[in-house]
Design an enzyme around this catalytic site. Sequence first.
Site, PDB file in Angstrom:
ATOM      1  N   ARG A  81     -16.162  -4.703 -18.557  1.00 11.35           N
ATOM      2  CA  ARG A  81     -15.679  -5.924 -17.898  1.00 11.35           C
ATOM      3  C   ARG A  81     -14.828  -5.498 -16.705  1.00 11.35           C
ATOM      4  O   ARG A  81     -14.193  -4.447 -16.732  1.00 11.35           O
ATOM      5  CB  ARG A  81     -14.810  -6.770 -18.842  1.00 11.35           C
ATOM      6  CG  ARG A  81     -15.570  -7.425 -19.980  1.00 11.35           C
ATOM      7  CD  ARG A  81     -16.464  -8.563 -19.506  1.00 11.35           C
ATOM      8  NE  ARG A  81     -17.074  -9.284 -20.602  1.00 11.35           N
ATOM      9  CZ  ARG A  81     -18.208  -8.953 -21.208  1.00 11.35           C
ATOM     10  NH1 ARG A  81     -18.862  -7.852 -20.826  1.00 11.35           N
ATOM     11  NH2 ARG A  81     -18.706  -9.680 -22.182  1.00 11.35           N
ATOM     12  N   ASP A  90       0.820  -1.226   0.000  1.00  9.54           N
ATOM     13  CA  ASP A  90       0.000   0.000   0.000  1.00  9.54           C
ATOM     14  C   ASP A  90       0.853   1.276   0.000  1.00  9.54           C
ATOM     15  O   ASP A  90       0.356   2.345  -0.327  1.00  9.54           O
ATOM     16  CB  ASP A  90      -0.915   0.026   1.235  1.00  9.54           C
ATOM     17  CG  ASP A  90      -1.740  -1.241   1.364  1.00  9.54           C
ATOM     18  OD1 ASP A  90      -1.995  -1.881   0.330  1.00  9.54           O
ATOM     19  OD2 ASP A  90      -2.124  -1.585   2.499  1.00  9.54           O
TER      20      ASP A  90
HETATM   21  O1  F6P Z   1      -2.339  -4.015   3.434  1.00 11.17           O
HETATM   22  C1  F6P Z   1      -2.076  -4.869   2.372  1.00 11.17           C
HETATM   23  C2  F6P Z   1      -3.350  -5.377   1.764  1.00 11.17           C
HETATM   24  O2  F6P Z   1      -3.001  -6.198   0.657  1.00 11.17           O
HETATM   25  C3  F6P Z   1      -4.343  -4.301   1.337  1.00 11.17           C
HETATM   26  O3  F6P Z   1      -3.997  -3.674   0.127  1.00 11.17           O
HETATM   27  C4  F6P Z   1      -5.614  -5.107   1.289  1.00 11.17           C
HETATM   28  O4  F6P Z   1      -6.740  -4.277   1.509  1.00 11.17           O
HETATM   29  C5  F6P Z   1      -5.458  -6.101   2.420  1.00 11.17           C
HETATM   30  O5  F6P Z   1      -4.070  -6.169   2.693  1.00 11.17           O
HETATM   31  C6  F6P Z   1      -5.959  -7.489   2.124  1.00 11.17           C
HETATM   32  O6  F6P Z   1      -5.829  -8.245   3.287  1.00 11.17           O
HETATM   33  P1  F6P Z   1      -5.964  -9.836   3.344  1.00 11.17           P
HETATM   34  O7  F6P Z   1      -4.652 -10.419   2.894  1.00 11.17           O
HETATM   35  O8  F6P Z   1      -6.252 -10.120   4.762  1.00 11.17           O
HETATM   36  O9  F6P Z   1      -7.070 -10.229   2.416  1.00 11.17           O
END
Ligand code: F6P
Length: 360
Positions: free
Chosen positions: A277, A142
């Site tokens: 899509r 992120d």
């Molecule tokens: O913080 C990293 C991240 O990949 C975010 O971009 C995403 O919202 C979240 O973690 C997804 O989390 P999980 O792996 O628990 O589905």
Amino acid sequence: MGTQKRIGILTSGGDCAGLNAVIRAAVRHAVGTYGWEVVGIREATQGLMSAPPKTITFDLGNVDSLLVMGGTVLGTTNKGNPFAFPMPDGSVKDRTEEIIAGYRSLNLDALIGIGGDGSLAILRKICQQGGINLVGIPKTIDNDVGATELSIGFDTAMNIATEALDRLHFTAASHNRVMVLEVMGRDAGHIALAAGIAGGADIILIPEIPYHIDVICDTIRRRQARGKHFCLVMVSEAVRTQQGESVTLSQQGEDRYGGIGKYIAEEIAQHTGAETRVTVLGHIQRGGIPSPFDRLLGTMFGVAAVDLIAQEKYDQMVAWRNRQVIHVPIAEAIQTYQTVDLEGSFVKTAKALGICLGDQ
Ligand code: F6P
């Protein structure tokens, strides 16, 4: 050489590409340069809750192949805040004293914690409570950790999202479709904006910039009027509906971002009649081989973290600023959530290229 030390290393929060490169570099520098011992702690703080703690003893021989390996050989978790840990009977329990006891049982002098803003904040609180010497390393696709321009994992995720857009481009053009690509990033639009510009998106929606559906649809119509009957739309997962609601998917009782791409695609289809899509890139952005830059950044961060321990500079996080690895107090890094700078070069460049950001 300094004094002989025995240090621990753990990875916490969601995985990303480049974590193993950090582990390899830290072990090579700590063992090879300083002659220290390095204990890998498995599954983040949960590994320390087990009695005995779950560990791997690293040496120069068992980190050889880690540079290009995705994920983390230590395992990790982004669930279960140790201050309010969900127990099997449905209750919640503060398990931080168990973690501190686990750490002490390993006779360590210091701990390298590799985590995002949430994990670093939790680790710091536990370490302050237990008098543990902590050095932090920022990681997250992120790129939202404060006080550092880059965190490990972002570059790889940006590359993957760009490649996805490249692939969508030709199929979109072949079928005259509006292709919507939903990417991760939590409440920061860094992946969407960077990969959107790099991959030639026509429209990029990020959580930091509220959009109007009419603006998006006008952009598509103007392209159609110019004979461009396809369109690439990049959407960051935390973009909200027109009513300002987050779009989430409930998975095993927990809400996670997901679904805004479908919502935007349906709105576009309804307002413009275009065929749409949706592709949701999901965890593809987290897995796989780290980009050369993530290997490099991870390696530099691993080395710098070990050097901080050698100098006994604790409660610090390594950071990337102005093409240099520096260190900052962890407190400074976790106090600001790094979102997209609306006055920064990425936004300016997107606007200068005529990319629609949804607002005008
Ligand atoms: O913080 C990293 C991240 O990949 C975010 O971009 C995403 O919202 C979240 O973690 C997804 O989390 P999980 O792996 O628990 O589905």
